[in-house]
Design a protein around this motif. Structure first.
Motif, PDB file in Angstrom:
ATOM      1  N   THR A 133       0.848  -1.191   0.000  1.00  0.00           N
ATOM      2  CA  THR A 133       0.000   0.000   0.000  1.00  0.00           C
ATOM      3  C   THR A 133       0.885   1.243   0.000  1.00  0.00           C
ATOM      4  O   THR A 133       2.106   1.166   0.112  1.00  0.00           O
ATOM      5  N   ASP A 134       0.261   2.407  -0.118  1.00  0.00           N
ATOM      6  CA  ASP A 134       1.018   3.665  -0.076  1.00  0.00           C
ATOM      7  C   ASP A 134       1.760   3.812   1.246  1.00  0.00           C
ATOM      8  O   ASP A 134       2.902   4.278   1.281  1.00  0.00           O
ATOM      9  N   ALA A 135       1.114   3.424   2.342  1.00  0.00           N
ATOM     10  CA  ALA A 135       1.743   3.563   3.658  1.00  0.00           C
ATOM     11  C   ALA A 135       2.988   2.694   3.775  1.00  0.00           C
ATOM     12  O   ALA A 135       4.005   3.112   4.343  1.00  0.00           O
ATOM     13  N   GLU A 136       2.903   1.478   3.233  1.00  0.00           N
ATOM     14  CA  GLU A 136       4.061   0.590   3.289  1.00  0.00           C
ATOM     15  C   GLU A 136       5.193   1.091   2.403  1.00  0.00           C
ATOM     16  O   GLU A 136       6.370   0.940   2.742  1.00  0.00           O
ATOM     17  N   PHE A 137       4.853   1.699   1.282  1.00  0.00           N
ATOM     18  CA  PHE A 137       5.891   2.265   0.426  1.00  0.00           C
ATOM     19  C   PHE A 137       6.562   3.464   1.084  1.00  0.00           C
ATOM     20  O   PHE A 137       7.739   3.735   0.849  1.00  0.00           O
ATOM     21  N   ASP A 138       5.811   4.189   1.888  1.00  0.00           N
ATOM     22  CA  ASP A 138       6.385   5.352   2.569  1.00  0.00           C
ATOM     23  C   ASP A 138       7.551   4.972   3.459  1.00  0.00           C
ATOM     24  O   ASP A 138       8.440   5.792   3.739  1.00  0.00           O
ATOM     25  N   LEU A 139       7.559   3.708   3.934  1.00  0.00           N
ATOM     26  CA  LEU A 139       8.620   3.265   4.826  1.00  0.00           C
ATOM     27  C   LEU A 139       9.968   3.157   4.124  1.00  0.00           C
ATOM     28  O   LEU A 139      11.018   3.236   4.757  1.00  0.00           O
ATOM     29  N   VAL A 140       9.952   2.934   2.804  1.00  0.00           N
ATOM     30  CA  VAL A 140      11.207   2.686   2.102  1.00  0.00           C
ATOM     31  C   VAL A 140      11.550   3.761   1.067  1.00  0.00           C
ATOM     32  O   VAL A 140      12.726   3.974   0.772  1.00  0.00           O
ATOM     33  N   LYS A 141      10.547   4.430   0.513  1.00  0.00           N
ATOM     34  CA  LYS A 141      10.842   5.319  -0.605  1.00  0.00           C
ATOM     35  C   LYS A 141      11.701   6.512  -0.184  1.00  0.00           C
ATOM     36  O   LYS A 141      12.564   6.968  -0.930  1.00  0.00           O
ATOM     37  N   GLY A 142      11.455   7.025   1.044  1.00  0.00           N
ATOM     38  CA  GLY A 142      12.239   8.177   1.494  1.00  0.00           C
ATOM     39  C   GLY A 142      13.682   7.820   1.762  1.00  0.00           C
ATOM     40  O   GLY A 142      14.604   8.539   1.370  1.00  0.00           O
ATOM     41  N   GLU A 143      13.894   6.666   2.400  1.00  0.00           N
ATOM     42  CA  GLU A 143      15.243   6.250   2.744  1.00  0.00           C
ATOM     43  C   GLU A 143      16.059   5.877   1.512  1.00  0.00           C
ATOM     44  O   GLU A 143      17.262   6.148   1.439  1.00  0.00           O
ATOM     45  N   LEU A 144      15.390   5.263   0.518  1.00  0.00           N
ATOM     46  CA  LEU A 144      16.115   4.790  -0.659  1.00  0.00           C
ATOM     47  C   LEU A 144      16.138   5.806  -1.790  1.00  0.00           C
ATOM     48  O   LEU A 144      16.844   5.603  -2.784  1.00  0.00           O
ATOM     49  N   GLY A 145      15.389   6.869  -1.661  1.00  0.00           N
ATOM     50  CA  GLY A 145      15.379   7.895  -2.704  1.00  0.00           C
ATOM     51  C   GLY A 145      14.759   7.410  -4.009  1.00  0.00           C
ATOM     52  O   GLY A 145      15.271   7.716  -5.096  1.00  0.00           O
ATOM     53  N   LEU A 146      13.668   6.655  -3.932  1.00  0.00           N
ATOM     54  CA  LEU A 146      13.014   6.143  -5.126  1.00  0.00           C
ATOM     55  C   LEU A 146      12.312   7.263  -5.875  1.00  0.00           C
ATOM     56  O   LEU A 146      11.742   8.176  -5.277  1.00  0.00           O
TER      57      LEU A 146
END
Length: 343
Positions: free
Chosen positions: A42-55
């Protein structure tokens, strides 16, 4: 949800703690990388990784929305790859399409899986057992996932080829029976009135499966050719021969798909021609029997007219003669129609 996440250093799996800390540690490890596996996120689960990895936001949008065509895109030095894995369902002989997306960075890989068509747990297990291959870093994961998807294409290619062979035998069985009957080697085939519609439906369903197969495999061709022919971010030059091997398998599958599509079109045309010929044969039989009936009716109509001065009206042998004439005319017409192939 996050299915699995781990850090790999020197070809070995290690537990993953905080993403920021792990990425900072991996900056000085040439072959070290982080692998995060997501399923139907979901969007919430993606929020956990997208910021840290710079997607990249566009790649994230595609991953969240899903239903993308197979492709490979480059965003700020990272790769975004979409694959369309397939699964062959034995019970219904149908092909089910899933979706796998990969974000490949310098020190990380994020795999996003949708549907049940291609579980990645076995891919991860095989890759973890090959520390030499893991030394290629994130490119090793990209190759392993692509290789697994294409291997499934090869297996499904064999299944569809088998279904197509059975389809050919079923469609052309009638013609073989007719030829054997004409040579006196077998009795005339019994027509199947409902068979034509059922076979046309089976041909159509198989053609749809081939189309689904084509939509998954053909768009992947450009990405595979680029990976082994041109320099690509986060893919070492020494890893490119591995992608060439996968590309060879994919190209062979695509060649088969193109031939299946043409062959199915030919089979469908032959089947429709066969149905049309069968209908013409039925109409000729009906017309022949109708002609025999008309001749008999004509004789009965003539001798059934009760005029006073009609010839042979009072003749003792008039009735037997009329019946005999009907039999003679019917027999002659039957033999003529039989000789001409109408009956």
């Amino acid at each position: 949800m996050i299915v699995d996440q781990a850090v790999y250093r020197d070809g070995r799996r290690q537990p993953c703690a905080d993403l920021s800390d792990e990425l900072a540690k991996l900056a000085d490890v040439p072959d070290g990388f982080l692998w995060i596996g997501l399923k139907d996120p979901t969007d919430a689960e993606f929020d956990l990784v997208k910021g840290e990895l710079g997607l990249h936001p566009l790649a994230i949008e595609d991953a969240v929305n899903g239903n993308q065509r197979a492709k490979m895109e480059v965003y700020d030095g990272s790769l975004f790859v979409v694959l369309k894995p397939l699964r062959y369902i034995e019970e219904s002989s149908q092909v089910e399409t899933g979706e796998v997306m990969l974000f490949v960075g310098e020190h990380f890989v994020v795999t996003v899986r949708r549907g049940e068509a291609n579980p990645l747990a076995e891919v991860r297990r095989r890759l973890e057992a090959n520390s030499e291959h893991l030394a290629y870093g994130p490119a090793a994961v990209l190759h392993a996932v692509m290789d697994d998807v294409v291997d499934r294409y090869v297996a499904i290619d064999d299944e569809i080829a088998h279904d197509l062979e059975q389809m050919e035998e079923s469609v052309f069985a009638g013609e073989v029976e007719v030829e054997a009957s004409a040579l006196g080697d077998a009795p005339p085939p019994v027509p199947h009135r409902r068979r034509g519609g059922e076979e046309a439906r089976r041909i159509y369903l198989l053609k749809r499966e081939v189309l689904e197969f084509r939509r998954a495999a053909v768009p992947l061709k450009d990405a595979m050719l680029r990976l082994h022919q041109h320099p690509t971010p986060n893919v070492p030059d020494e890893a490119r021969p591995f992608f060439r091997d996968v590309a060879d398998h994919l190209l062979r599958v695509i060649d088969h798909i193109e031939s299946y599509d043409r062959l199915l079109s030919d089979i469908l045309s032959a089947h429709l021609t066969r149905v049309s010929v069968q209908q013409n044969d039925d109409m000729r039989r009906i017309s022949a029997w109708a002609a025999i009936g008309v001749a008999v009716t004509l004789i009965a109509g003539v001798y059934g007219m009760n005029f006073r001065h009609m010839p042979e009206l009072a003749w003792t042998f008039g009735y037997p003669m009329a019946i005999g004439l009907m039999l003679v005319v019917s027999t002659v017409l039957y033999r003529q129609f039989k000789k001409s192939g109408w009956l």
